[in-house]
Design a protein around this motif. Structure first.
Motif, PDB file in Angstrom:
ATOM      1  N   ALA A  36       0.714  -1.182  -0.030  1.00  0.00           N
ATOM      2  CA  ALA A  36       0.018  -0.087  -0.120  1.00  0.00           C
ATOM      3  C   ALA A  36       0.843   1.337  -0.089  1.00  0.00           C
ATOM      4  CB  ALA A  36      -0.761  -0.156   1.337  1.00  0.00           C
ATOM      5  N   LYS A  37       0.427   2.276  -0.676  1.00  0.00           N
ATOM      6  CA  LYS A  37       1.106   3.723  -0.505  1.00  0.00           C
ATOM      7  C   LYS A  37      -0.015   4.674  -0.340  1.00  0.00           C
ATOM      8  CE  LYS A  37       2.446   3.038  -5.170  1.00  0.00           C
ATOM      9  NZ  LYS A  37       2.980   3.608  -6.516  1.00  0.00           N
ATOM     10  N   TYR A  38       0.257   4.872   1.091  1.00  0.00           N
ATOM     11  CA  TYR A  38      -0.919   5.729   1.884  1.00  0.00           C
ATOM     12  C   TYR A  38      -0.424   7.373   1.385  1.00  0.00           C
ATOM     13  CZ  TYR A  38      -2.075   1.412   4.374  1.00  0.00           C
ATOM     14  OH  TYR A  38      -2.402   0.411   4.796  1.00  0.00           O
ATOM     15  N   GLU A  39      -1.215   7.957   1.168  1.00  0.00           N
ATOM     16  CA  GLU A  39      -1.266   9.499   0.963  1.00  0.00           C
ATOM     17  C   GLU A  39      -2.470  10.026   1.276  1.00  0.00           C
ATOM     18  OE1 GLU A  39      -2.128  10.639  -3.515  1.00  0.00           O
ATOM     19  OE2 GLU A  39      -1.844   8.214  -3.576  1.00  0.00           O
ATOM     20  N   LYS A  40      -2.387  11.488   1.678  1.00  0.00           N
ATOM     21  CA  LYS A  40      -3.495  12.330   2.077  1.00  0.00           C
ATOM     22  C   LYS A  40      -4.238  12.697   0.871  1.00  0.00           C
ATOM     23  CE  LYS A  40      -4.833  16.118   4.679  1.00  0.00           C
ATOM     24  NZ  LYS A  40      -4.410  17.345   5.554  1.00  0.00           N
ATOM     25  N   PHE A  41      -5.492  12.613   0.636  1.00  0.00           N
ATOM     26  CA  PHE A  41      -6.196  12.949  -0.534  1.00  0.00           C
ATOM     27  C   PHE A  41      -7.911  13.324  -0.226  1.00  0.00           C
ATOM     28  CE2 PHE A  41      -6.724   8.527  -0.627  1.00  0.00           C
ATOM     29  CZ  PHE A  41      -8.025   8.142  -0.885  1.00  0.00           C
ATOM     30  N   ASN A  42      -8.502  13.875  -1.041  1.00  0.00           N
ATOM     31  CA  ASN A  42     -10.037  14.258  -0.592  1.00  0.00           C
ATOM     32  C   ASN A  42     -10.680  13.379  -1.380  1.00  0.00           C
ATOM     33  OD1 ASN A  42     -12.652  15.696  -1.281  1.00  0.00           O
ATOM     34  ND2 ASN A  42     -11.662  17.228   0.071  1.00  0.00           N
ATOM     35  N   LEU A  43     -11.453  12.513  -0.430  1.00  0.00           N
ATOM     36  CA  LEU A  43     -12.331  11.394  -1.043  1.00  0.00           C
ATOM     37  C   LEU A  43     -13.636  11.984  -1.748  1.00  0.00           C
ATOM     38  CD1 LEU A  43     -13.044   8.359  -0.524  1.00  0.00           C
ATOM     39  CD2 LEU A  43     -13.900   9.018   1.477  1.00  0.00           C
ATOM     40  N   ALA A  44     -14.133  13.091  -1.094  1.00  0.00           N
ATOM     41  CA  ALA A  44     -15.260  13.797  -2.111  1.00  0.00           C
ATOM     42  C   ALA A  44     -15.149  13.853  -3.553  1.00  0.00           C
ATOM     43  CB  ALA A  44     -15.918  14.975  -1.393  1.00  0.00           C
ATOM     44  N   GLU A  45     -13.581  14.639  -3.547  1.00  0.00           N
ATOM     45  CA  GLU A  45     -13.338  14.753  -5.100  1.00  0.00           C
ATOM     46  C   GLU A  45     -13.374  13.593  -5.947  1.00  0.00           C
ATOM     47  OE1 GLU A  45      -9.572  17.310  -4.933  1.00  0.00           O
ATOM     48  OE2 GLU A  45     -10.815  18.968  -4.047  1.00  0.00           O
ATOM     49  N   ASP A  46     -12.666  12.374  -5.471  1.00  0.00           N
ATOM     50  CA  ASP A  46     -12.484  11.179  -6.133  1.00  0.00           C
ATOM     51  C   ASP A  46     -13.667  10.550  -6.236  1.00  0.00           C
ATOM     52  OD1 ASP A  46      -9.957  11.833  -5.818  1.00  0.00           O
ATOM     53  OD2 ASP A  46      -9.268   9.674  -5.221  1.00  0.00           O
ATOM     54  N   LEU A  47     -14.689  10.538  -5.229  1.00  0.00           N
ATOM     55  CA  LEU A  47     -15.970  10.104  -5.648  1.00  0.00           C
ATOM     56  C   LEU A  47     -16.900  10.836  -6.339  1.00  0.00           C
ATOM     57  CD1 LEU A  47     -16.999   9.018  -1.684  1.00  0.00           C
ATOM     58  CD2 LEU A  47     -16.570   7.494  -3.796  1.00  0.00           C
ATOM     59  N   LYS A  48     -16.857  12.296  -6.431  1.00  0.00           N
ATOM     60  CA  LYS A  48     -17.581  13.023  -7.234  1.00  0.00           C
ATOM     61  C   LYS A  48     -17.052  12.631  -8.643  1.00  0.00           C
ATOM     62  CE  LYS A  48     -19.106  17.365  -8.399  1.00  0.00           C
ATOM     63  NZ  LYS A  48     -19.494  18.739  -8.100  1.00  0.00           N
ATOM     64  N   SER A  49     -15.790  12.427  -9.165  1.00  0.00           N
ATOM     65  CA  SER A  49     -15.229  12.159 -10.489  1.00  0.00           C
ATOM     66  C   SER A  49     -15.638  10.755 -10.748  1.00  0.00           C
ATOM     67  CB  SER A  49     -13.575  12.241 -10.352  1.00  0.00           C
ATOM     68  OG  SER A  49     -13.290  11.678 -11.566  1.00  0.00           O
ATOM     69  N   LEU A  50     -15.763   9.810  -9.927  1.00  0.00           N
ATOM     70  CA  LEU A  50     -16.110   8.426  -9.942  1.00  0.00           C
ATOM     71  C   LEU A  50     -17.577   8.445 -10.471  1.00  0.00           C
ATOM     72  CD1 LEU A  50     -15.144   5.255 -10.341  1.00  0.00           C
ATOM     73  CD2 LEU A  50     -15.758   5.344  -7.914  1.00  0.00           C
ATOM     74  N   THR A  51     -18.312   9.151  -9.740  1.00  0.00           N
ATOM     75  CA  THR A  51     -19.944   9.213  -9.978  1.00  0.00           C
ATOM     76  C   THR A  51     -20.150   9.562 -11.204  1.00  0.00           C
ATOM     77  OG1 THR A  51     -20.319   9.668  -7.728  1.00  0.00           O
ATOM     78  CG2 THR A  51     -21.813  10.279  -9.060  1.00  0.00           C
ATOM     79  N   THR A  52     -19.346  10.701 -11.641  1.00  0.00           N
ATOM     80  CA  THR A  52     -19.659  11.065 -13.263  1.00  0.00           C
ATOM     81  C   THR A  52     -19.302  10.149 -14.152  1.00  0.00           C
ATOM     82  OG1 THR A  52     -18.749  13.462 -12.291  1.00  0.00           O
ATOM     83  CG2 THR A  52     -18.782  12.969 -14.827  1.00  0.00           C
ATOM     84  N   GLU A  53     -18.217   9.092 -14.011  1.00  0.00           N
ATOM     85  CA  GLU A  53     -17.905   8.173 -14.905  1.00  0.00           C
ATOM     86  C   GLU A  53     -19.247   7.298 -14.937  1.00  0.00           C
ATOM     87  OE1 GLU A  53     -14.463   6.054 -13.914  1.00  0.00           O
ATOM     88  OE2 GLU A  53     -13.433   8.013 -13.442  1.00  0.00           O
ATOM     89  N   PHE A  54     -19.958   7.031 -14.021  1.00  0.00           N
ATOM     90  CA  PHE A  54     -21.162   6.184 -14.082  1.00  0.00           C
ATOM     91  C   PHE A  54     -22.348   6.810 -14.699  1.00  0.00           C
ATOM     92  CE2 PHE A  54     -18.630   3.379 -11.189  1.00  0.00           C
ATOM     93  CZ  PHE A  54     -18.938   2.382 -11.565  1.00  0.00           C
ATOM     94  N   THR A  55     -22.389   8.084 -14.805  1.00  0.00           N
ATOM     95  CA  THR A  55     -23.516   8.792 -15.150  1.00  0.00           C
ATOM     96  C   THR A  55     -24.067   8.200 -16.739  1.00  0.00           C
ATOM     97  OG1 THR A  55     -22.787  10.780 -14.019  1.00  0.00           O
ATOM     98  CG2 THR A  55     -24.523  11.164 -15.639  1.00  0.00           C
ATOM     99  N   ARG A  56     -23.363   8.259 -17.624  1.00  0.00           N
ATOM    100  CA  ARG A  56     -23.366   7.633 -18.948  1.00  0.00           C
ATOM    101  C   ARG A  56     -24.320   6.330 -18.694  1.00  0.00           C
ATOM    102  NH1 ARG A  56     -21.848   4.175 -22.290  1.00  0.00           N
ATOM    103  NH2 ARG A  56     -19.781   3.888 -21.449  1.00  0.00           N
ATOM    104  N   LEU A  57     -23.536   5.536 -18.168  1.00  0.00           N
ATOM    105  CA  LEU A  57     -24.354   4.158 -17.695  1.00  0.00           C
ATOM    106  C   LEU A  57     -25.775   4.187 -17.136  1.00  0.00           C
ATOM    107  CD1 LEU A  57     -23.900   0.984 -18.271  1.00  0.00           C
ATOM    108  CD2 LEU A  57     -22.578   0.789 -16.064  1.00  0.00           C
TER     109      LEU A  57
END
Length: 188
Positions: A36-57
């Protein structure tokens, strides 16, 4: 007819590749070889981006997908790859096992400086009896040759491994023919 056959072969090849990838990932996790490579990141930003990927489907299936961030801060320190795989799988399943209705992804602050992500769908749900085996490798509620949904039963087993790797907690509530709610909690 030839195009249809080639399309079927292409889909079968992609399914086989996903299966091999999941088997290798499970093997790496169970043998302790995943680094594992632990890093600090904003979970909401990643989830919003992922949600957008599923919008077409979602639109192709007639589903609605909703993303809501109620967290004051959703910064976590975790392995970004495995966290992405957790939510790719959970949102993917919410879409896959849902023929109409909606999928909601919500981020909330949770007690003791933690963040909780809820993924709720109005899909086929699961029986209370099956939920006990939900995170067991190769388990599926609908098994056999006549099953309606494809898959190998490794996705949620990997999700559980990845959540544990990131010191998180996962739980599920579900009712057959009503839908499911997966909750994942991580420390901020």
């Amino acid at each position: 007819e030839m195009v249809s056959i080639l399309h079927a072969v292409d889909n079968a090849g992609k399914r086989l590749l996903r299966t091999i990838d999941m088997i290798l990932s499970m093997s790496a996790m169970q043998s302790g070889n995943y680094k594992a490579k632990y890093e600090k990141f904003n979970l909401a930003e990643d989830l919003k981006s992922l949600t957008t990927e599923f919008t077409r489907l979602d639109k192709e299936k007639g589903l609605e997908i909703f993303f809501t961030n109620n967290s004051s801060s959703s910064d976590i320190s975790a392995d970004r790859y495995t966290i992405g795989q957790v939510f790719q799988n959970l949102i993917g399943n919410a879409v896959k096992y849902n023929q109409h209705g909606q999928v909601s992804i919500t981020i909330d602050d949770y007690e003791d400086n933690r963040v909780m992500v809820n993924i709720e769908d109005t899909g086929i749900g699961m029986s209370e009896k099956y939920i006990k085996n939900l995170f067991t490798p190769f388990s599926q509620e609908d098994a056999g040759q006549t099953r309606k949904y494809e898959g190998n039963g490794l996705g949620l087993a990997l999700v559980k491994e990845y959540v544990t790797l990131n010191k998180g907690i996962i739980s599920v509530q579900s009712e057959k023919n009503k839908g499911s709610l997966f909750s994942v909690i991580f420390e901020k």
